[in-house]
Design a protein around this motif. Structure first.
Motif, PDB file in Angstrom:
ATOM      1  N   ALA A 215     -15.739  -3.461 -13.656  1.00  0.00           N
ATOM      2  CA  ALA A 215     -15.498  -4.273 -14.854  1.00  0.00           C
ATOM      3  C   ALA A 215     -14.477  -5.383 -14.612  1.00  0.00           C
ATOM      4  CB  ALA A 215     -15.018  -3.387 -15.998  1.00  0.00           C
ATOM      5  N   LYS A 216     -13.874  -5.404 -13.420  1.00  0.00           N
ATOM      6  CA  LYS A 216     -12.796  -6.356 -13.123  1.00  0.00           C
ATOM      7  C   LYS A 216     -11.746  -6.309 -14.242  1.00  0.00           C
ATOM      8  CE  LYS A 216     -13.473  -9.753 -10.392  1.00  0.00           C
ATOM      9  NZ  LYS A 216     -13.798 -11.007  -9.733  1.00  0.00           N
ATOM     10  N   LEU A 217     -11.246  -5.087 -14.460  1.00  0.00           N
ATOM     11  CA  LEU A 217     -10.301  -4.832 -15.543  1.00  0.00           C
ATOM     12  C   LEU A 217      -9.088  -4.080 -15.025  1.00  0.00           C
ATOM     13  CD1 LEU A 217      -9.695  -4.837 -18.627  1.00  0.00           C
ATOM     14  CD2 LEU A 217     -10.884  -2.632 -18.721  1.00  0.00           C
ATOM     15  N   ALA A 218      -7.914  -4.620 -15.286  1.00  0.00           N
ATOM     16  CA  ALA A 218      -6.653  -3.960 -14.946  1.00  0.00           C
ATOM     17  C   ALA A 218      -5.992  -3.480 -16.232  1.00  0.00           C
ATOM     18  CB  ALA A 218      -5.721  -4.919 -14.212  1.00  0.00           C
ATOM     19  N   ILE A 219      -5.415  -2.298 -16.165  1.00  0.00           N
ATOM     20  CA  ILE A 219      -4.681  -1.730 -17.304  1.00  0.00           C
ATOM     21  C   ILE A 219      -3.231  -1.588 -16.879  1.00  0.00           C
ATOM     22  CG2 ILE A 219      -4.480   0.217 -18.904  1.00  0.00           C
ATOM     23  CD1 ILE A 219      -7.237  -1.154 -19.005  1.00  0.00           C
TER      24      ILE A 219
ATOM     25  N   ILE B 259      -3.413  -5.702  -5.898  1.00  0.00           N
ATOM     26  CA  ILE B 259      -4.176  -6.929  -6.133  1.00  0.00           C
ATOM     27  C   ILE B 259      -3.246  -8.089  -5.814  1.00  0.00           C
ATOM     28  CG2 ILE B 259      -5.382  -8.369  -7.816  1.00  0.00           C
ATOM     29  CD1 ILE B 259      -6.053  -5.775  -9.349  1.00  0.00           C
ATOM     30  N   ASP B 260      -3.580  -8.830  -4.774  1.00  0.00           N
ATOM     31  CA  ASP B 260      -2.751  -9.930  -4.301  1.00  0.00           C
ATOM     32  C   ASP B 260      -1.363  -9.375  -3.958  1.00  0.00           C
ATOM     33  OD1 ASP B 260      -2.515 -12.712  -3.645  1.00  0.00           O
ATOM     34  OD2 ASP B 260      -1.334 -13.003  -5.473  1.00  0.00           O
ATOM     35  N   ASN B 261      -0.320  -9.912  -4.559  1.00  0.00           N
ATOM     36  CA  ASN B 261       1.046  -9.443  -4.291  1.00  0.00           C
ATOM     37  C   ASN B 261       1.554  -8.459  -5.343  1.00  0.00           C
ATOM     38  OD1 ASN B 261       1.658 -10.897  -1.892  1.00  0.00           O
ATOM     39  ND2 ASN B 261       1.820 -12.755  -3.123  1.00  0.00           N
ATOM     40  N   TYR B 262       0.650  -7.880  -6.099  1.00  0.00           N
ATOM     41  CA  TYR B 262       1.022  -7.013  -7.210  1.00  0.00           C
ATOM     42  C   TYR B 262       0.346  -5.652  -7.094  1.00  0.00           C
ATOM     43  CZ  TYR B 262       2.469 -11.491  -9.124  1.00  0.00           C
ATOM     44  OH  TYR B 262       3.061 -12.707  -9.305  1.00  0.00           O
ATOM     45  N   ILE B 263       0.896  -4.702  -7.813  1.00  0.00           N
ATOM     46  CA  ILE B 263       0.283  -3.384  -7.942  1.00  0.00           C
ATOM     47  C   ILE B 263       0.062  -3.167  -9.432  1.00  0.00           C
ATOM     48  CG2 ILE B 263       0.535  -0.896  -7.591  1.00  0.00           C
ATOM     49  CD1 ILE B 263       2.543  -1.593  -5.320  1.00  0.00           C
TER      50      ILE B 263
ATOM     51  N   GLU C 262      -1.201 -14.017 -15.264  1.00  0.00           N
ATOM     52  CA  GLU C 262      -1.870 -15.278 -14.944  1.00  0.00           C
ATOM     53  C   GLU C 262      -2.412 -15.265 -13.516  1.00  0.00           C
ATOM     54  OE1 GLU C 262       1.128 -18.203 -15.804  1.00  0.00           O
ATOM     55  OE2 GLU C 262       0.742 -18.125 -17.969  1.00  0.00           O
ATOM     56  N   ARG C 263      -1.622 -14.765 -12.576  1.00  0.00           N
ATOM     57  CA  ARG C 263      -2.065 -14.720 -11.170  1.00  0.00           C
ATOM     58  C   ARG C 263      -3.250 -13.772 -11.004  1.00  0.00           C
ATOM     59  NH1 ARG C 263      -3.687 -16.908  -6.861  1.00  0.00           N
ATOM     60  NH2 ARG C 263      -3.322 -15.730  -4.959  1.00  0.00           N
ATOM     61  N   ILE C 264      -3.180 -12.600 -11.580  1.00  0.00           N
ATOM     62  CA  ILE C 264      -4.276 -11.627 -11.465  1.00  0.00           C
ATOM     63  C   ILE C 264      -5.536 -12.177 -12.137  1.00  0.00           C
ATOM     64  CG2 ILE C 264      -5.023  -9.325 -12.203  1.00  0.00           C
ATOM     65  CD1 ILE C 264      -2.066  -8.441 -11.749  1.00  0.00           C
ATOM     66  N   SER C 265      -5.371 -12.910 -13.229  1.00  0.00           N
ATOM     67  CA  SER C 265      -6.512 -13.504 -13.934  1.00  0.00           C
ATOM     68  C   SER C 265      -7.246 -14.527 -13.078  1.00  0.00           C
ATOM     69  CB  SER C 265      -6.050 -14.166 -15.231  1.00  0.00           C
ATOM     70  OG  SER C 265      -5.548 -13.192 -16.116  1.00  0.00           O
ATOM     71  N   GLU C 266      -6.546 -15.125 -12.126  1.00  0.00           N
ATOM     72  CA  GLU C 266      -7.182 -16.095 -11.227  1.00  0.00           C
ATOM     73  C   GLU C 266      -8.295 -15.456 -10.395  1.00  0.00           C
ATOM     74  OE1 GLU C 266      -4.164 -18.059  -8.906  1.00  0.00           O
ATOM     75  OE2 GLU C 266      -3.124 -18.769 -10.706  1.00  0.00           O
TER      76      GLU C 266
ATOM     77  N   THR D 258       0.838  -1.205   0.000  1.00  0.00           N
ATOM     78  CA  THR D 258       0.000   0.000   0.000  1.00  0.00           C
ATOM     79  C   THR D 258       0.871   1.252   0.000  1.00  0.00           C
ATOM     80  OG1 THR D 258      -1.774  -1.182   1.130  1.00  0.00           O
ATOM     81  CG2 THR D 258      -1.823   1.221   1.255  1.00  0.00           C
ATOM     82  N   LYS D 259       1.926   1.245   0.781  1.00  0.00           N
ATOM     83  CA  LYS D 259       2.858   2.385   0.803  1.00  0.00           C
ATOM     84  C   LYS D 259       3.546   2.547  -0.543  1.00  0.00           C
ATOM     85  CE  LYS D 259       3.837   2.439   5.738  1.00  0.00           C
ATOM     86  NZ  LYS D 259       4.815   2.163   6.791  1.00  0.00           N
ATOM     87  N   GLN D 260       3.929   1.427  -1.135  1.00  0.00           N
ATOM     88  CA  GLN D 260       4.570   1.479  -2.451  1.00  0.00           C
ATOM     89  C   GLN D 260       3.594   2.014  -3.503  1.00  0.00           C
ATOM     90  OE1 GLN D 260       6.249  -2.234  -3.774  1.00  0.00           O
ATOM     91  NE2 GLN D 260       6.957  -1.377  -5.701  1.00  0.00           N
TER      92      GLN D 260
END
Length: 120
Positions: A57-61, A45-49, A82-86, A10-12
């Motif tokens: 829309a459950k859409l990441a850009i 989202i999970d371990n990613y930003i 792949e991980r975010i798509s899960e 979150t800080k990052q």
């Protein structure tokens, strides 16, 4: 994910919002910030930003600089997607060059994908 890891991400994410690239700023200020369906910048989202995220829309850009074309970075991007798509999230990737040369086409592609995913 433990709270310590989440707090660090979150800080990052906050730091990344303050230090956005010119391409992220262009897409945000000239399109996504006032888009009819809310987007968020630098969303954990999970371990990613991800660069931008539309919850409805459950859409990441993701905007990719030239370093994303090296094999190791490309491989990491594939794993990340792949991980975010899960989580049922679609990931759209555009290069910084796309933002520079095909900005309106990028905006149109995002708009089409949002509308397609919300209609479902």
């Amino acid at each position: 994910m433990d709270n310590g890891k989440m707090n660090k991400l979150t800080k990052q994410a906050r730091r990344l919002r303050k230090e956005s690239t010119p391409w992220e700023n262009k897409l945000w200020y000239e399109f996504l910030r006032t888009y009819e369906i809310p987007f968020h910048r630098q969303k954990v989202i999970d371990n990613y930003i991800v660069d931008f995220y539309c919850r409805k829309a459950k859409l990441a850009i993701e905007l990719d600089g030239s370093d994303h074309y090296f094999y190791s970075k490309s491989k990491a991007d594939t794993k990340r997607t792949e991980r975010i798509s899960e989580f049922g999230i679609e990931v759209m990737r555009f290069s910084n060059l796309d933002i520079d040369k095909n900005f309106y086409e990028v905006c149109s592609a995002i708009d089409n994908e949002v509308k397609k995913r919300i209609v479902k």
